[in-house]
Design a protein around this motif. Sequence first.
Motif, PDB file in Angstrom:
ATOM      1  N   MET A 169      -3.618  -0.668  -6.930  1.00 39.34           N
ATOM      2  CA  MET A 169      -3.105  -1.588  -5.919  1.00 39.34           C
ATOM      3  C   MET A 169      -1.664  -2.026  -6.202  1.00 39.34           C
ATOM      4  SD  MET A 169      -5.331  -2.363  -3.531  1.00 39.34           S
ATOM      5  CE  MET A 169      -5.039  -4.043  -2.978  1.00 39.34           C
ATOM      6  N   MET A 170      -1.015  -2.531  -5.156  1.00 37.23           N
ATOM      7  CA  MET A 170       0.286  -3.188  -5.324  1.00 37.23           C
ATOM      8  C   MET A 170       0.131  -4.275  -6.385  1.00 37.23           C
ATOM      9  SD  MET A 170       0.969  -4.009  -1.307  1.00 37.23           S
ATOM     10  CE  MET A 170      -0.646  -3.762  -0.593  1.00 37.23           C
ATOM     11  N   LYS A 178       1.994  -0.372 -12.051  1.00 32.28           N
ATOM     12  CA  LYS A 178       2.144   1.080 -12.226  1.00 32.28           C
ATOM     13  C   LYS A 178       3.538   1.463 -12.727  1.00 32.28           C
ATOM     14  CE  LYS A 178       0.797   0.961  -8.181  1.00 32.28           C
ATOM     15  NZ  LYS A 178       0.663   1.107  -6.749  1.00 32.28           N
ATOM     16  N   ASP A 228       7.760   5.446  -4.499  1.00 34.30           N
ATOM     17  CA  ASP A 228       8.454   4.550  -3.549  1.00 34.30           C
ATOM     18  C   ASP A 228       9.979   4.662  -3.695  1.00 34.30           C
ATOM     19  OD1 ASP A 228       6.195   3.573  -2.317  1.00 34.30           O
ATOM     20  OD2 ASP A 228       6.066   1.771  -3.539  1.00 34.30           O
ATOM     21  N   GLY A 261       2.677   4.920  -4.866  1.00 31.39           N
ATOM     22  CA  GLY A 261       2.459   3.746  -4.020  1.00 31.39           C
ATOM     23  C   GLY A 261       0.954   3.518  -3.883  1.00 31.39           C
ATOM     24  N   GLY A 262       0.565   2.252  -3.719  1.00 34.85           N
ATOM     25  CA  GLY A 262      -0.855   1.903  -3.714  1.00 34.85           C
ATOM     26  C   GLY A 262      -1.705   2.652  -2.699  1.00 34.85           C
ATOM     27  N   GLY A 263      -1.058   3.128  -1.617  1.00 34.72           N
ATOM     28  CA  GLY A 263      -1.831   3.759  -0.542  1.00 34.72           C
ATOM     29  C   GLY A 263      -1.899   5.278  -0.625  1.00 34.72           C
ATOM     30  N   ARG A 296       6.591  -5.946   0.122  1.00 35.45           N
ATOM     31  CA  ARG A 296       5.341  -5.240   0.449  1.00 35.45           C
ATOM     32  C   ARG A 296       4.958  -5.553   1.893  1.00 35.45           C
ATOM     33  NH1 ARG A 296       6.063  -5.489  -5.123  1.00 35.45           N
ATOM     34  NH2 ARG A 296       4.879  -3.864  -6.158  1.00 35.45           N
ATOM     35  N   PRO A 297       5.345  -4.685   2.837  1.00 41.47           N
ATOM     36  CA  PRO A 297       5.110  -4.987   4.262  1.00 41.47           C
ATOM     37  C   PRO A 297       3.636  -5.234   4.596  1.00 41.47           C
ATOM     38  CG  PRO A 297       5.885  -2.716   3.958  1.00 41.47           C
ATOM     39  CD  PRO A 297       6.059  -3.410   2.658  1.00 41.47           C
ATOM     40  N   LEU A 298       2.714  -4.591   3.865  1.00 38.19           N
ATOM     41  CA  LEU A 298       1.290  -4.767   4.202  1.00 38.19           C
ATOM     42  C   LEU A 298       0.810  -6.184   3.891  1.00 38.19           C
ATOM     43  CD1 LEU A 298      -0.281  -1.390   2.994  1.00 38.19           C
ATOM     44  CD2 LEU A 298       0.193  -2.121   5.327  1.00 38.19           C
ATOM     45  N   ARG A 333     -10.207   0.722  -0.277  1.00 35.89           N
ATOM     46  CA  ARG A 333      -9.712   1.825  -1.123  1.00 35.89           C
ATOM     47  C   ARG A 333     -10.502   2.041  -2.402  1.00 35.89           C
ATOM     48  NH1 ARG A 333      -3.334   0.327  -1.081  1.00 35.89           N
ATOM     49  NH2 ARG A 333      -2.941   0.769   1.126  1.00 35.89           N
TER      50      ARG A 333
HETATM   51  C1  S3P Z   1       1.626   0.243  -0.428  1.00 34.04           C
HETATM   52  C2  S3P Z   1       2.085  -0.007  -1.701  1.00 34.04           C
HETATM   53  C3  S3P Z   1       3.511  -0.047  -2.025  1.00 34.04           C
HETATM   54  C4  S3P Z   1       4.322   0.780  -1.042  1.00 34.04           C
HETATM   55  C5  S3P Z   1       4.004   0.382   0.366  1.00 34.04           C
HETATM   56  C6  S3P Z   1       2.533   0.551   0.706  1.00 34.04           C
HETATM   57  C7  S3P Z   1       0.161   0.266  -0.187  1.00 34.04           C
HETATM   58  O1  S3P Z   1       3.727   0.463  -3.333  1.00 34.04           O
HETATM   59  O2  S3P Z   1       4.056   2.151  -1.199  1.00 34.04           O
HETATM   60  O3  S3P Z   1       4.399  -0.974   0.523  1.00 34.04           O
HETATM   61  O4  S3P Z   1      -0.260   0.813   0.857  1.00 34.04           O
HETATM   62  O5  S3P Z   1      -0.599  -0.251  -1.030  1.00 34.04           O
HETATM   63  P1  S3P Z   1       3.285  -0.300  -4.671  1.00 34.04           P
HETATM   64  O6  S3P Z   1       1.836   0.003  -4.909  1.00 34.04           O
HETATM   65  O7  S3P Z   1       4.169   0.275  -5.723  1.00 34.04           O
HETATM   66  O8  S3P Z   1       3.535  -1.753  -4.452  1.00 34.04           O
END
Ligand code: S3P
Length: 179
Positions: free
Chosen positions: A15-16, A20, A39, A84-86, A122-124, A141
Amino acid sequence: MNDILQGINVYLVGMMGSGKTTVGQELARHLGYRFFDTDTLIERVAEKTVSEIFATEGEVNFRQLEHQVLCELAAYQHSVIATGGGIVIRTENWSYLRCGLVVWLDAPVETLFDRLRGDSTRPLLDDRDPLAKLEAILAARRSKYEQADLHVLFQDGESPAQIAQRIFNDIPTVLKSRV
Ligand code: S3P
């Protein structure tokens, strides 16, 4: 260079706010590997920040860029890659992740929330209730993160250097179970 991995990449997922990037830099040092952050590479390719990409092009386009960057990184060896977390969401990303060793950095949601409080990158998490949002994202997730080769649960008070050391120590056990 430490050759225990014989050059295969290490992918850090989680996760964010799970650390990492900082843990990944330490781990790369231990292994004598290069370090990459997906990222950072996406921002370089797009010439925009992650937040700007989400705002102007939407999440779907961000995920496409993320996939492309992963595909290019997979051609390298001797690399620790903070993702990235996703990245775990798209099934096709796993065909790249699977070629390396996948490490899940896991921390309680409250810890993630504390670390990310006041973070605007972190836009999410740009949400009325970011804690609930974090919980919902992790719930959606978790089964993907569980596919990692190594599950590293954050322990209270542990520094990024100590976590990296723990991963380094655990790598031989995981390599055995992959054979
Ligand atoms: C995201 C995590 C972010 C970045 C984006 C989406 C996610 O990276 O890729 O904001 O979907 O969890 P980090 O995990 O490095 O914060």
